[in-house]
Design a protein around this motif. Structure first.
Motif, PDB file in Angstrom:
ATOM      1  N   LYS A  48      65.734  57.252  50.846  1.00 33.50           N
ATOM      2  CA  LYS A  48      66.562  58.244  51.545  1.00 33.50           C
ATOM      3  C   LYS A  48      67.188  57.592  52.779  1.00 33.50           C
ATOM      4  O   LYS A  48      66.528  57.382  53.787  1.00 33.50           O
ATOM      5  N   ILE A  49      68.453  57.228  52.682  1.00 31.57           N
ATOM      6  CA  ILE A  49      69.189  56.609  53.790  1.00 31.57           C
ATOM      7  C   ILE A  49      70.476  57.404  53.972  1.00 31.57           C
ATOM      8  O   ILE A  49      71.182  57.697  53.006  1.00 31.57           O
ATOM      9  N   SER A  50      70.799  57.723  55.211  1.00 32.56           N
ATOM     10  CA  SER A  50      72.025  58.465  55.472  1.00 32.56           C
ATOM     11  C   SER A  50      73.234  57.537  55.334  1.00 32.56           C
ATOM     12  O   SER A  50      73.103  56.316  55.463  1.00 32.56           O
ATOM     13  N   PRO A  51      74.399  58.078  55.076  1.00 29.44           N
ATOM     14  CA  PRO A  51      75.600  57.239  54.951  1.00 29.44           C
ATOM     15  C   PRO A  51      75.910  56.461  56.231  1.00 29.44           C
ATOM     16  O   PRO A  51      76.467  55.368  56.161  1.00 29.44           O
ATOM     17  N   ASN A  52      75.565  57.000  57.389  1.00 28.12           N
ATOM     18  CA  ASN A  52      75.830  56.284  58.640  1.00 28.12           C
ATOM     19  C   ASN A  52      74.993  55.012  58.735  1.00 28.12           C
ATOM     20  O   ASN A  52      75.474  53.981  59.209  1.00 28.12           O
ATOM     21  N   VAL A  53      73.756  55.068  58.281  1.00 23.01           N
ATOM     22  CA  VAL A  53      72.903  53.880  58.307  1.00 23.01           C
ATOM     23  C   VAL A  53      73.463  52.813  57.371  1.00 23.01           C
ATOM     24  O   VAL A  53      73.488  51.625  57.702  1.00 23.01           O
ATOM     25  N   VAL A  54      73.941  53.225  56.215  1.00 22.27           N
ATOM     26  CA  VAL A  54      74.533  52.277  55.270  1.00 22.27           C
ATOM     27  C   VAL A  54      75.766  51.633  55.880  1.00 22.27           C
ATOM     28  O   VAL A  54      75.973  50.417  55.764  1.00 22.27           O
ATOM     29  N   LEU A  55      76.580  52.411  56.566  1.00 16.34           N
ATOM     30  CA  LEU A  55      77.786  51.883  57.206  1.00 16.34           C
ATOM     31  C   LEU A  55      77.438  50.865  58.286  1.00 16.34           C
ATOM     32  O   LEU A  55      78.011  49.773  58.336  1.00 16.34           O
ATOM     33  N   VAL A  56      76.475  51.180  59.141  1.00 14.24           N
ATOM     34  CA  VAL A  56      76.085  50.272  60.220  1.00 14.24           C
ATOM     35  C   VAL A  56      75.480  48.995  59.650  1.00 14.24           C
ATOM     36  O   VAL A  56      75.796  47.881  60.114  1.00 14.24           O
ATOM     37  N   MET A  57      74.657  49.114  58.617  1.00 13.45           N
ATOM     38  CA  MET A  57      74.053  47.923  58.024  1.00 13.45           C
ATOM     39  C   MET A  57      75.090  47.032  57.361  1.00 13.45           C
ATOM     40  O   MET A  57      75.018  45.806  57.466  1.00 13.45           O
ATOM     41  N   SER A  58      76.065  47.606  56.701  1.00 16.57           N
ATOM     42  CA  SER A  58      77.085  46.788  56.044  1.00 16.57           C
ATOM     43  C   SER A  58      77.979  46.097  57.060  1.00 16.57           C
ATOM     44  O   SER A  58      78.335  44.925  56.894  1.00 16.57           O
ATOM     45  N   ILE A  59      78.333  46.795  58.145  1.00 17.31           N
ATOM     46  CA  ILE A  59      79.144  46.165  59.192  1.00 17.31           C
ATOM     47  C   ILE A  59      78.346  45.052  59.873  1.00 17.31           C
ATOM     48  O   ILE A  59      78.887  43.981  60.187  1.00 17.31           O
ATOM     49  N   GLY A  60      77.059  45.270  60.089  1.00 19.94           N
ATOM     50  CA  GLY A  60      76.206  44.235  60.664  1.00 19.94           C
ATOM     51  C   GLY A  60      76.114  43.015  59.763  1.00 19.94           C
ATOM     52  O   GLY A  60      76.153  41.868  60.244  1.00 19.94           O
ATOM     53  N   PHE A  61      76.019  43.217  58.464  1.00 13.70           N
ATOM     54  CA  PHE A  61      75.966  42.096  57.534  1.00 13.70           C
ATOM     55  C   PHE A  61      77.275  41.310  57.545  1.00 13.70           C
ATOM     56  O   PHE A  61      77.264  40.075  57.544  1.00 13.70           O
ATOM     57  N   ILE A  62      78.396  42.014  57.577  1.00  9.80           N
ATOM     58  CA  ILE A  62      79.698  41.346  57.621  1.00  9.80           C
ATOM     59  C   ILE A  62      79.825  40.534  58.906  1.00  9.80           C
ATOM     60  O   ILE A  62      80.312  39.389  58.890  1.00  9.80           O
ATOM     61  N   ALA A  63      79.382  41.088  60.037  1.00  9.34           N
ATOM     62  CA  ALA A  63      79.445  40.364  61.314  1.00  9.34           C
ATOM     63  C   ALA A  63      78.537  39.134  61.276  1.00  9.34           C
ATOM     64  O   ALA A  63      78.911  38.065  61.773  1.00  9.34           O
ATOM     65  N   PHE A  64      77.354  39.254  60.682  1.00  8.49           N
ATOM     66  CA  PHE A  64      76.430  38.128  60.582  1.00  8.49           C
ATOM     67  C   PHE A  64      77.037  36.987  59.765  1.00  8.49           C
ATOM     68  O   PHE A  64      76.970  35.811  60.156  1.00  8.49           O
ATOM     69  N   VAL A  65      77.668  37.311  58.646  1.00  6.08           N
ATOM     70  CA  VAL A  65      78.299  36.286  57.816  1.00  6.08           C
ATOM     71  C   VAL A  65      79.474  35.649  58.555  1.00  6.08           C
ATOM     72  O   VAL A  65      79.660  34.422  58.494  1.00  6.08           O
ATOM     73  N   ALA A  66      80.243  36.442  59.281  1.00  2.00           N
ATOM     74  CA  ALA A  66      81.369  35.886  60.044  1.00  2.00           C
ATOM     75  C   ALA A  66      80.865  34.933  61.129  1.00  2.00           C
ATOM     76  O   ALA A  66      81.447  33.861  61.350  1.00  2.00           O
ATOM     77  N   ILE A  67      79.782  35.288  61.810  1.00  2.00           N
ATOM     78  CA  ILE A  67      79.208  34.415  62.849  1.00  2.00           C
ATOM     79  C   ILE A  67      78.701  33.112  62.222  1.00  2.00           C
ATOM     80  O   ILE A  67      78.893  32.022  62.788  1.00  2.00           O
ATOM     81  N   LEU A  68      78.077  33.204  61.065  1.00  2.00           N
ATOM     82  CA  LEU A  68      77.631  31.989  60.385  1.00  2.00           C
ATOM     83  C   LEU A  68      78.804  31.085  60.014  1.00  2.00           C
ATOM     84  O   LEU A  68      78.715  29.856  60.137  1.00  2.00           O
ATOM     85  N   HIS A  69      79.906  31.663  59.595  1.00  2.00           N
ATOM     86  CA  HIS A  69      81.091  30.862  59.282  1.00  2.00           C
ATOM     87  C   HIS A  69      81.638  30.173  60.522  1.00  2.00           C
ATOM     88  O   HIS A  69      81.992  28.997  60.483  1.00  2.00           O
ATOM     89  N   VAL A  70      81.706  30.895  61.621  1.00  2.00           N
ATOM     90  CA  VAL A  70      82.228  30.312  62.858  1.00  2.00           C
ATOM     91  C   VAL A  70      81.301  29.200  63.339  1.00  2.00           C
ATOM     92  O   VAL A  70      81.762  28.118  63.745  1.00  2.00           O
ATOM     93  N   MET A  71      80.001  29.426  63.304  1.00  2.00           N
ATOM     94  CA  MET A  71      79.052  28.395  63.727  1.00  2.00           C
ATOM     95  C   MET A  71      79.138  27.174  62.818  1.00  2.00           C
ATOM     96  O   MET A  71      79.028  26.028  63.292  1.00  2.00           O
ATOM     97  N   GLY A  72      79.340  27.389  61.552  1.00  2.00           N
ATOM     98  CA  GLY A  72      79.491  26.270  60.625  1.00  2.00           C
ATOM     99  C   GLY A  72      80.732  25.455  60.912  1.00  2.00           C
ATOM    100  O   GLY A  72      80.726  24.228  60.795  1.00  2.00           O
ATOM    101  N   LYS A  73      81.816  26.109  61.297  1.00  2.00           N
ATOM    102  CA  LYS A  73      83.043  25.387  61.649  1.00  2.00           C
ATOM    103  C   LYS A  73      82.890  24.633  62.967  1.00  2.00           C
ATOM    104  O   LYS A  73      83.398  23.536  63.128  1.00  2.00           O
TER     105      LYS A  73
END
Length: 81
Positions: A48-73
């Motif tokens: 049982k997860i609310s849609p807001n939690v899913v939205l925040v988790m997905s945005i956090g995952f996208i930000a984490f991947v973007a930070i990893l790309h920048v650090m890799g560059k």
């Protein structure tokens, strides 16, 4: 109708079966919106997860991947083989 064939279009039997189908499938729940709302009811299986939690988790995952790309560059070091 007992053999699985539909009654002729425009007949009273066809209208009755259409009325019966509509009243059992989605009159109270709102049709297609009712099937989507089944995911958010208490009797739905799973986590049982609310849609807001899913939205925040997905945005956090996208930000984490973007930070990893920048650090890799930034910290990419070429080594001579």
């Amino acid at each position: 109708m007992a053999g699985g064939t539909a009654p002729p279009r425009g007949s009273a039997a066809a209208a009755a079966s259409l009325r019966r189908r509509r009243s059992t499938s989605g009159a109270a729940s709102g049709g297609a919106a009712g099937t989507m709302l089944q995911f958010y009811t208490d009797d739905a299986p799973g986590l049982k997860i609310s849609p807001n939690v899913v939205l925040v988790m997905s945005i956090g995952f996208i930000a984490f991947v973007a930070i990893l790309h920048v650090m890799g560059k930034l910290y990419f070091v070429r080594r001579e083989a």
